[in-house]
Design a protein around this motif. Structure first.
Motif, PDB file in Angstrom:
ATOM      1  N   GLY A   6      13.243  19.964 -14.459  1.00 39.73           N
ATOM      2  CA  GLY A   6      14.608  20.006 -14.959  1.00 39.73           C
ATOM      3  C   GLY A   6      15.685  19.692 -13.939  1.00 39.73           C
ATOM      4  N   SER A   7      15.329  19.219 -12.773  1.00 34.84           N
ATOM      5  CA  SER A   7      16.338  18.894 -11.772  1.00 34.84           C
ATOM      6  C   SER A   7      17.075  17.618 -12.143  1.00 34.84           C
ATOM      7  CB  SER A   7      15.685  18.717 -10.405  1.00 34.84           C
ATOM      8  OG  SER A   7      15.070  19.912 -10.004  1.00 34.84           O
ATOM      9  N   LYS A   8      18.237  17.468 -11.618  1.00 29.71           N
ATOM     10  CA  LYS A   8      19.056  16.286 -11.888  1.00 29.71           C
ATOM     11  C   LYS A   8      18.531  15.092 -11.093  1.00 29.71           C
ATOM     12  CE  LYS A   8      22.900  18.620 -13.672  1.00 29.71           C
ATOM     13  NZ  LYS A   8      22.148  19.319 -14.638  1.00 29.71           N
ATOM     14  N   ARG A   9      18.713  13.899 -11.665  1.00 26.14           N
ATOM     15  CA  ARG A   9      18.201  12.675 -11.064  1.00 26.14           C
ATOM     16  C   ARG A   9      18.759  12.440  -9.661  1.00 26.14           C
ATOM     17  NH1 ARG A   9      19.642   7.220 -14.010  1.00 26.14           N
ATOM     18  NH2 ARG A   9      21.677   7.961 -13.393  1.00 26.14           N
ATOM     19  N   LYS A  10      20.072  12.600  -9.494  1.00 28.85           N
ATOM     20  CA  LYS A  10      20.679  12.355  -8.183  1.00 28.85           C
ATOM     21  C   LYS A  10      20.161  13.329  -7.131  1.00 28.85           C
ATOM     22  CE  LYS A  10      24.952  10.230  -9.758  1.00 28.85           C
ATOM     23  NZ  LYS A  10      26.409  10.327  -9.811  1.00 28.85           N
ATOM     24  N   LEU A  11      19.964  14.571  -7.536  1.00 30.72           N
ATOM     25  CA  LEU A  11      19.482  15.586  -6.611  1.00 30.72           C
ATOM     26  C   LEU A  11      18.042  15.298  -6.181  1.00 30.72           C
ATOM     27  CD1 LEU A  11      20.622  18.148  -5.326  1.00 30.72           C
ATOM     28  CD2 LEU A  11      19.654  19.442  -7.213  1.00 30.72           C
ATOM     29  N   VAL A  12      17.202  14.960  -7.134  1.00 34.26           N
ATOM     30  CA  VAL A  12      15.804  14.637  -6.811  1.00 34.26           C
ATOM     31  C   VAL A  12      15.750  13.395  -5.928  1.00 34.26           C
ATOM     32  CG1 VAL A  12      13.573  13.938  -7.757  1.00 34.26           C
ATOM     33  CG2 VAL A  12      14.883  15.720  -8.896  1.00 34.26           C
ATOM     34  N   LEU A  39       0.820  -1.208   0.000  1.00 34.00           N
ATOM     35  CA  LEU A  39       0.000   0.000   0.000  1.00 34.00           C
ATOM     36  C   LEU A  39       0.858   1.264   0.000  1.00 34.00           C
ATOM     37  CD1 LEU A  39      -2.902  -0.989   2.405  1.00 34.00           C
ATOM     38  CD2 LEU A  39      -2.985  -0.739  -0.078  1.00 34.00           C
ATOM     39  N   ALA A  40       1.996   1.223   0.670  1.00 33.25           N
ATOM     40  CA  ALA A  40       2.888   2.387   0.659  1.00 33.25           C
ATOM     41  C   ALA A  40       3.488   2.600  -0.727  1.00 33.25           C
ATOM     42  CB  ALA A  40       3.996   2.218   1.697  1.00 33.25           C
ATOM     43  N   ALA A  41       3.617   1.537  -1.501  1.00 34.14           N
ATOM     44  CA  ALA A  41       4.180   1.639  -2.843  1.00 34.14           C
ATOM     45  C   ALA A  41       3.179   2.199  -3.849  1.00 34.14           C
ATOM     46  CB  ALA A  41       4.673   0.274  -3.318  1.00 34.14           C
ATOM     47  N   THR A  82       9.146   2.633  -5.393  1.00 35.68           N
ATOM     48  CA  THR A  82       8.408   3.141  -6.546  1.00 35.68           C
ATOM     49  C   THR A  82       8.811   4.569  -6.906  1.00 35.68           C
ATOM     50  OG1 THR A  82       6.569   3.718  -5.080  1.00 35.68           O
ATOM     51  CG2 THR A  82       6.431   1.617  -6.259  1.00 35.68           C
ATOM     52  N   VAL A  83       9.206   5.366  -5.921  1.00 34.67           N
ATOM     53  CA  VAL A  83       9.663   6.730  -6.213  1.00 34.67           C
ATOM     54  C   VAL A  83      10.966   6.685  -7.007  1.00 34.67           C
ATOM     55  CG1 VAL A  83      10.622   8.815  -5.141  1.00 34.67           C
ATOM     56  CG2 VAL A  83       8.451   7.901  -4.346  1.00 34.67           C
ATOM     57  N   VAL A  84      11.892   5.819  -6.603  1.00 33.97           N
ATOM     58  CA  VAL A  84      13.164   5.702  -7.334  1.00 33.97           C
ATOM     59  C   VAL A  84      12.921   5.181  -8.746  1.00 33.97           C
ATOM     60  CG1 VAL A  84      15.359   4.446  -7.417  1.00 33.97           C
ATOM     61  CG2 VAL A  84      14.608   5.490  -5.286  1.00 33.97           C
ATOM     62  N   LEU A  85      12.046   4.202  -8.899  1.00 37.23           N
ATOM     63  CA  LEU A  85      11.721   3.704 -10.242  1.00 37.23           C
ATOM     64  C   LEU A  85      11.128   4.810 -11.117  1.00 37.23           C
ATOM     65  CD1 LEU A  85      10.236   0.177  -9.461  1.00 37.23           C
ATOM     66  CD2 LEU A  85      12.425   0.701 -10.542  1.00 37.23           C
ATOM     67  N   LEU A  86      10.266   5.627 -10.545  1.00 44.95           N
ATOM     68  CA  LEU A  86       9.674   6.743 -11.282  1.00 44.95           C
ATOM     69  C   LEU A  86      10.748   7.744 -11.707  1.00 44.95           C
ATOM     70  CD1 LEU A  86       7.010   8.288 -12.140  1.00 44.95           C
ATOM     71  CD2 LEU A  86       7.314   9.516  -9.993  1.00 44.95           C
ATOM     72  N   ILE A  87      11.655   8.076 -10.807  1.00 48.41           N
ATOM     73  CA  ILE A  87      12.715   9.039 -11.115  1.00 48.41           C
ATOM     74  C   ILE A  87      13.599   8.513 -12.240  1.00 48.41           C
ATOM     75  CG2 ILE A  87      14.825  10.100 -10.201  1.00 48.41           C
ATOM     76  CD1 ILE A  87      13.314  10.344  -7.501  1.00 48.41           C
ATOM     77  N   VAL A  88      13.974   7.244 -12.171  1.00 51.90           N
ATOM     78  CA  VAL A  88      14.822   6.646 -13.217  1.00 51.90           C
ATOM     79  C   VAL A  88      14.087   6.641 -14.555  1.00 51.90           C
ATOM     80  CG1 VAL A  88      15.901   4.488 -13.971  1.00 51.90           C
ATOM     81  CG2 VAL A  88      16.214   5.283 -11.628  1.00 51.90           C
ATOM     82  N   PHE A  89      12.818   6.277 -14.548  1.00 52.24           N
ATOM     83  CA  PHE A  89      12.034   6.248 -15.787  1.00 52.24           C
ATOM     84  C   PHE A  89      11.935   7.638 -16.409  1.00 52.24           C
ATOM     85  CE2 PHE A  89       7.904   6.813 -17.867  1.00 52.24           C
ATOM     86  CZ  PHE A  89       8.079   5.948 -18.945  1.00 52.24           C
ATOM     87  N   SER A 124       4.238  11.680  -2.691  1.00 55.37           N
ATOM     88  CA  SER A 124       5.666  11.600  -3.004  1.00 55.37           C
ATOM     89  C   SER A 124       5.918  11.335  -4.477  1.00 55.37           C
ATOM     90  CB  SER A 124       6.331  10.520  -2.152  1.00 55.37           C
ATOM     91  OG  SER A 124       5.704   9.282  -2.341  1.00 55.37           O
ATOM     92  N   HIS A 125       5.071  10.566  -5.117  1.00 48.54           N
ATOM     93  CA  HIS A 125       5.272  10.260  -6.530  1.00 48.54           C
ATOM     94  C   HIS A 125       5.091  11.503  -7.397  1.00 48.54           C
ATOM     95  CE1 HIS A 125       4.379   6.408  -4.618  1.00 48.54           C
ATOM     96  NE2 HIS A 125       5.206   5.914  -5.519  1.00 48.54           N
TER      97      HIS A 125
END
Length: 178
Positions: free
Chosen positions: A130-136, A11-13, A47-54, A119-120
Protein backbone atom coordinates in the motif's frame (compact mmCIF):
# COMPACT_ATOMS: atom_id res chain seq x y z
CA UNK A 1 34.29 -4.92 -25.03
CA UNK A 2 30.95 -3.21 -25.75
CA UNK A 3 29.23 -6.59 -25.65
CA UNK A 4 30.56 -7.25 -22.14
CA UNK A 5 29.10 -4.03 -20.80
CA UNK A 6 25.84 -4.60 -22.66
CA UNK A 7 25.58 -8.01 -20.95
CA UNK A 8 26.10 -6.33 -17.58
CA UNK A 9 23.20 -3.98 -18.35
CA UNK A 10 20.93 -6.83 -19.49
CA UNK A 11 21.78 -9.22 -16.67
CA UNK A 12 21.26 -6.53 -14.04
CA UNK A 13 17.82 -5.87 -15.52
CA UNK A 14 16.78 -9.52 -15.17
CA UNK A 15 15.13 -10.21 -11.79
CA UNK A 16 16.99 -13.48 -11.18
CA UNK A 17 20.46 -11.97 -11.54
CA UNK A 18 20.20 -8.48 -10.00
CA UNK A 19 23.03 -6.00 -9.68
CA UNK A 20 24.18 -7.57 -6.40
CA UNK A 21 25.38 -10.64 -8.33
CA UNK A 22 26.27 -9.04 -11.67
CA UNK A 23 28.69 -6.40 -10.37
CA UNK A 24 31.11 -8.80 -8.64
CA UNK A 25 31.05 -11.21 -11.57
CA UNK A 26 31.76 -8.45 -14.08
CA UNK A 27 34.60 -7.01 -12.00
CA UNK A 28 36.12 -10.47 -11.55
CA UNK A 29 35.74 -10.81 -15.32
CA UNK A 30 37.97 -7.77 -15.79
CA UNK A 31 35.51 -4.97 -16.48
CA UNK A 32 35.89 -1.47 -15.08
CA UNK A 33 34.20 -1.16 -11.65
CA UNK A 34 32.87 2.34 -12.34
CA UNK A 35 31.32 1.59 -15.73
CA UNK A 36 30.07 -1.78 -14.50
CA UNK A 37 28.39 -0.14 -11.51
CA UNK A 38 26.74 2.55 -13.63
CA UNK A 39 25.40 0.11 -16.22
CA UNK A 40 24.25 -2.42 -13.63
CA UNK A 41 22.42 0.35 -11.75
CA UNK A 42 20.75 1.62 -14.92
CA UNK A 43 19.65 -1.85 -16.00
CA UNK A 44 18.23 -2.74 -12.59
CA UNK A 45 16.66 0.68 -12.01
CA UNK A 46 14.91 0.60 -15.39
CA UNK A 47 13.06 -2.63 -14.70
CA UNK A 48 12.32 -1.72 -11.07
CA UNK A 49 10.73 1.59 -12.14
CA UNK A 50 8.71 -0.18 -14.85
CA UNK A 51 7.49 -2.69 -12.27
CA UNK A 52 6.49 0.06 -9.83
CA UNK A 53 4.57 1.96 -12.53
CA UNK A 54 2.80 -1.22 -13.68
CA UNK A 55 1.76 -2.21 -10.16
CA UNK A 56 0.54 1.34 -9.48
CA UNK A 57 -1.57 1.38 -12.67
CA UNK A 58 -3.01 -2.01 -11.75
CA UNK A 59 -3.91 -0.79 -8.24
CA UNK A 60 -5.68 2.28 -9.67
CA UNK A 61 -7.63 0.11 -12.13
CA UNK A 62 -8.60 -2.34 -9.38
CA UNK A 63 -9.73 0.44 -7.04
CA UNK A 64 -11.94 2.00 -9.73
CA UNK A 65 -13.43 -1.39 -10.51
CA UNK A 66 -14.15 -2.05 -6.84
CA UNK A 67 -15.79 1.37 -6.39
CA UNK A 68 -17.97 0.79 -9.44
CA UNK A 69 -19.11 -2.57 -8.07
CA UNK A 70 -19.92 -1.01 -4.69
CA UNK A 71 -22.00 1.70 -6.36
CA UNK A 72 -23.88 -0.95 -8.34
CA UNK A 73 -24.62 -2.91 -5.17
CA UNK A 74 -25.82 0.21 -3.34
CA UNK A 75 -28.15 1.11 -6.22
CA UNK A 76 -29.58 -2.40 -6.46
CA UNK A 77 -30.13 -3.08 -2.76
CA UNK A 78 -30.84 0.40 -1.44
CA UNK A 79 -29.58 2.75 1.20
CA UNK A 80 -29.43 0.15 3.97
CA UNK A 81 -26.17 -1.22 2.56
CA UNK A 82 -24.37 2.12 2.75
CA UNK A 83 -23.44 1.26 6.33
CA UNK A 84 -21.87 -1.93 4.99
CA UNK A 85 -20.00 0.07 2.35
CA UNK A 86 -18.59 2.35 5.04
CA UNK A 87 -17.46 -0.71 7.01
CA UNK A 88 -15.59 -1.95 3.94
CA UNK A 89 -13.54 1.25 3.84
CA UNK A 90 -10.32 1.45 5.81
CA UNK A 91 -10.70 1.70 9.56
CA UNK A 92 -8.66 4.10 11.70
CA UNK A 93 -6.39 1.26 12.78
CA UNK A 94 -5.71 0.22 9.21
CA UNK A 95 -4.90 3.80 8.26
CA UNK A 96 -2.56 4.13 11.25
CA UNK A 97 -0.86 0.83 10.41
CA UNK A 98 -0.32 1.95 6.84
CA UNK A 99 1.20 5.25 8.01
CA UNK A 100 3.58 3.41 10.33
CA UNK A 101 4.58 0.97 7.58
CA UNK A 102 5.19 3.84 5.18
CA UNK A 103 7.28 5.64 7.76
CA UNK A 104 9.45 2.79 9.08
CA UNK A 105 8.78 -0.39 7.14
CA UNK A 106 9.40 0.72 3.61
CA UNK A 107 12.96 1.98 4.18
CA UNK A 108 13.89 -1.28 5.86
CA UNK A 109 12.30 -3.35 3.11
CA UNK A 110 13.95 -1.43 0.29
CA UNK A 111 17.40 -1.16 1.87
CA UNK A 112 17.75 -4.76 3.04
CA UNK A 113 15.48 -6.41 0.48
CA UNK A 114 17.69 -6.26 -2.65
CA UNK A 115 20.37 -8.35 -0.97
CA UNK A 116 18.05 -11.00 0.47
CA UNK A 117 15.08 -11.25 -1.90
CA UNK A 118 16.02 -9.05 -4.85
CA UNK A 119 15.15 -5.51 -5.82
CA UNK A 120 12.17 -6.43 -7.98
CA UNK A 121 10.48 -8.42 -5.23
CA UNK A 122 11.23 -5.65 -2.72
CA UNK A 123 9.62 -3.06 -4.99
CA UNK A 124 6.62 -5.29 -5.64
CA UNK A 125 6.14 -5.96 -1.94
CA UNK A 126 6.42 -2.27 -1.10
CA UNK A 127 3.75 -1.44 -3.66
CA UNK A 128 1.46 -4.28 -2.65
CA UNK A 129 1.67 -3.23 1.01
CA UNK A 130 0.00 0.00 0.00
CA UNK A 131 2.91 2.42 -0.22
CA UNK A 132 2.79 5.33 -2.62
CA UNK A 133 4.56 5.04 -5.97
CA UNK A 134 6.84 8.05 -5.46
CA UNK A 135 7.88 6.84 -2.02
CA UNK A 136 8.68 3.32 -3.20
CA UNK A 137 10.57 4.66 -6.21
CA UNK A 138 12.68 7.07 -4.18
CA UNK A 139 13.55 4.45 -1.55
CA UNK A 140 14.32 1.83 -4.19
CA UNK A 141 16.62 4.20 -6.11
CA UNK A 142 18.40 5.09 -2.87
CA UNK A 143 18.79 1.42 -2.08
CA UNK A 144 20.05 0.56 -5.57
CA UNK A 145 22.64 3.35 -5.44
CA UNK A 146 23.76 2.14 -2.02
CA UNK A 147 24.06 -1.50 -3.11
CA UNK A 148 25.78 -0.52 -6.36
CA UNK A 149 28.45 1.45 -4.52
CA UNK A 150 28.92 -1.25 -1.87
CA UNK A 151 29.21 -4.07 -4.40
CA UNK A 152 31.46 -2.16 -6.80
CA UNK A 153 33.86 -0.97 -4.10
CA UNK A 154 33.94 -4.29 -2.23
CA UNK A 155 34.39 -6.29 -5.43
CA UNK A 156 37.03 -3.99 -6.82
CA UNK A 157 39.13 -3.99 -3.65
CA UNK A 158 38.52 -7.68 -3.08
CA UNK A 159 39.64 -8.63 -6.58
CA UNK A 160 42.63 -6.26 -6.46
CA UNK A 161 43.64 -7.81 -3.14
CA UNK A 162 43.78 -11.32 -4.58
CA UNK A 163 44.61 -10.71 -8.27
CA UNK A 164 46.63 -7.81 -9.60
CA UNK A 165 46.01 -6.35 -13.05
CA UNK A 166 42.57 -7.97 -13.43
CA UNK A 167 41.31 -5.25 -15.81
CA UNK A 168 43.88 -6.27 -18.44
CA UNK A 169 43.66 -10.00 -17.86
CA UNK A 170 40.05 -10.68 -16.87
CA UNK A 171 37.95 -13.53 -18.21
CA UNK A 172 35.43 -11.26 -19.97
CA UNK A 173 38.16 -9.06 -21.42
CA UNK A 174 39.91 -12.08 -22.93
CA UNK A 175 36.63 -13.62 -24.10
CA UNK A 176 35.42 -10.64 -26.14
CA UNK A 177 38.76 -9.26 -27.38
CA UNK A 178 39.96 -12.50 -28.99
Amino acid sequence: MFLSYFLVFLLAAIPLFELVAVIPLAIIGGLSPVLTGILAFLGNALTVVLLIVFVDKFKVWRKKRKQKRLKDVVQEVGETTEAHVDEMQESKKEKRARVLFDKYGLPGLTIIGPFFVGSHISAFMGMSFGSKRKLVTSWMMTSLVLWTVIMAVASSYGVDFFVSDVENDGVLVRLFTN
